[in-house]
Design an enzyme around this catalytic site. Sequence first.
Site, mmCIF file in Angstrom:
data_model
loop_
_atom_site.group_PDB
_atom_site.id
_atom_site.type_symbol
_atom_site.label_atom_id
_atom_site.label_comp_id
_atom_site.label_asym_id
_atom_site.label_seq_id
_atom_site.Cartn_x
_atom_site.Cartn_y
_atom_site.Cartn_z
ATOM 1 N N ASP A 1 46.396 56.726 28.224
ATOM 2 C CA ASP A 1 46.996 57.980 28.694
ATOM 3 C C ASP A 1 47.797 57.695 29.951
ATOM 4 O OD1 ASP A 1 46.148 61.158 27.933
ATOM 5 O OD2 ASP A 1 47.186 60.870 29.850
ATOM 6 N N TYR B 1 61.590 69.266 20.561
ATOM 7 C CA TYR B 1 60.226 69.061 20.051
ATOM 8 C C TYR B 1 60.240 68.988 18.526
ATOM 9 C CZ TYR B 1 55.136 69.794 19.633
ATOM 10 O OH TYR B 1 53.789 69.680 19.351
ATOM 11 N N THR C 1 44.216 73.576 23.435
ATOM 12 C CA THR C 1 44.256 72.404 24.327
ATOM 13 C C THR C 1 44.989 72.808 25.604
ATOM 14 O OG1 THR C 1 46.438 71.687 23.586
ATOM 15 C CG2 THR C 1 44.557 70.896 22.292
HETATM 16 P P1 NAD Z 1 47.746 67.982 25.827
HETATM 17 O O1 NAD Z 1 48.919 68.184 26.715
HETATM 18 O O2 NAD Z 1 46.617 68.922 25.927
HETATM 19 O O3 NAD Z 1 47.253 66.480 25.978
HETATM 20 C C1 NAD Z 1 48.202 65.441 25.806
HETATM 21 C C2 NAD Z 1 47.779 64.198 26.513
HETATM 22 O O4 NAD Z 1 48.883 63.275 26.392
HETATM 23 C C3 NAD Z 1 47.534 64.399 28.009
HETATM 24 O O5 NAD Z 1 46.326 63.771 28.393
HETATM 25 C C4 NAD Z 1 48.738 63.720 28.667
HETATM 26 O O6 NAD Z 1 48.439 63.154 29.941
HETATM 27 C C5 NAD Z 1 49.088 62.655 27.642
HETATM 28 N N1 NAD Z 1 50.483 62.199 27.744
HETATM 29 C C6 NAD Z 1 51.589 62.942 27.970
HETATM 30 N N2 NAD Z 1 52.670 62.158 28.062
HETATM 31 C C7 NAD Z 1 52.235 60.891 27.868
HETATM 32 C C8 NAD Z 1 52.880 59.629 27.883
HETATM 33 N N3 NAD Z 1 54.191 59.510 28.133
HETATM 34 N N4 NAD Z 1 52.137 58.520 27.651
HETATM 35 C C9 NAD Z 1 50.795 58.625 27.435
HETATM 36 N N5 NAD Z 1 50.126 59.778 27.463
HETATM 37 C C10 NAD Z 1 50.848 60.901 27.656
HETATM 38 O O7 NAD Z 1 48.323 68.005 24.330
HETATM 39 P P2 NAD Z 1 47.600 68.345 22.930
HETATM 40 O O8 NAD Z 1 47.773 69.780 22.664
HETATM 41 O O9 NAD Z 1 46.275 67.700 22.869
HETATM 42 O O10 NAD Z 1 48.621 67.595 21.971
HETATM 43 C C11 NAD Z 1 48.387 66.302 21.447
HETATM 44 C C12 NAD Z 1 49.404 66.055 20.359
HETATM 45 O O11 NAD Z 1 49.274 67.082 19.371
HETATM 46 C C13 NAD Z 1 50.850 66.131 20.837
HETATM 47 O O12 NAD Z 1 51.611 65.159 20.147
HETATM 48 C C14 NAD Z 1 51.279 67.525 20.429
HETATM 49 O O13 NAD Z 1 52.665 67.608 20.238
HETATM 50 C C15 NAD Z 1 50.526 67.689 19.145
HETATM 51 N N6 NAD Z 1 50.296 69.065 18.721
HETATM 52 C C16 NAD Z 1 49.628 69.951 19.509
HETATM 53 C C17 NAD Z 1 49.437 71.244 19.072
HETATM 54 C C18 NAD Z 1 48.694 72.273 19.869
HETATM 55 O O14 NAD Z 1 48.731 73.476 19.506
HETATM 56 N N7 NAD Z 1 47.992 71.909 20.938
HETATM 57 C C19 NAD Z 1 49.941 71.643 17.813
HETATM 58 C C20 NAD Z 1 50.614 70.707 17.032
HETATM 59 C C21 NAD Z 1 50.795 69.418 17.500
#
Ligand code: NAD
Length: 266
Positions: free
Chosen positions: A37, A155, A190
């Site tokens: 991370d 996105y 999240t």
């Molecule tokens: P989040 O923001 O809650 O957590 C994401 C994590 O990624 C964080 O710990 C952050 O520090 C880390 N991060 C960000 N940029 C980074 C980088 N450059 N290198 C390494 N780590 C990095 O996000 P989430 O909701 O858990 O989302 C995780 C994945 O799921 C993402 O790809 C997001 O697009 C996808 N997603 C989320 C949702 C949702 O509703 N939460 C829905 C569909 C897809």
Amino acid sequence: MDDLAARVAIVTGAAKGIGAASARAMARAGARVAVLDVDGEAGERLAGEIRGEGGQAMAVACDVSDPGSVSAAVASVAQRWGGVDVLHSNAGIQRYGTVVDTDEDTWDRVLGVNLKGAFLMAKAAVPWMVRAGRGSIVITASVQGLLSQPNVVAYAASKGGLIAMARTMALDHAHQNIRVNVVCPGSVDTPMLRWAAGELGDRKRVDDTVSHWGRAHPLGRVARPEEVAEVVVFLASDRASFVTGAVVAVDGGLSAALFDPGAADR
Ligand code: NAD
């Protein structure tokens, strides 16, 4: 319980949200888990919690959009544990905007983390999988890679790109016994979703906005991160040994509906 016994797994974006749930679930399934991370402190905390629960975990600070950071992180995991068997490419960021109001820096950052990040991670991890004669990659895309909504040009492009990239990777590496699959979550509770609810809704009523978004899903709620992690662990494990190139919606029925007659009652 031991579906990933003796496997070395890397999860990116693993300090929070879906990635943290995946890292915990993989450790419970017996994997040695590398928590990658950009937030190194939060990654250390999570790795410590996993170890405290009896799992095996190491934290590595890594920005997935930075080629040097990615190759150093993957090398440090492989050197410590002898290889890489599983990669959950999950790190992602969300920014809002149309094609007119998204500036180039925002486009580059979103595509850099979400799409190039997964490319760089696979580029570094696949040679270790080839050496081991097996591997499984799971990529977190989104329902926004399949269907769309307004104002998410960068996105949505990144998530559609991930799905296309995963399919060609599945074809390229099938003969090396490496499987590549995609999960497409709907709304998941999240830090990212709560940030988005604050940006797009009333900052003082984030819970209400999250519930409102939940009601758009036929199951009537948003997902818990653990519900996505279950599917990720299945795809990562040998239980999914004949599954590759698949795009799996984990979205409470969101992408099933052309018209959902129950939506008005929720
Ligand atoms: P989040 O923001 O809650 O957590 C994401 C994590 O990624 C964080 O710990 C952050 O520090 C880390 N991060 C960000 N940029 C980074 C980088 N450059 N290198 C390494 N780590 C990095 O996000 P989430 O909701 O858990 O989302 C995780 C994945 O799921 C993402 O790809 C997001 O697009 C996808 N997603 C989320 C949702 C949702 O509703 N939460 C829905 C569909 C897809």
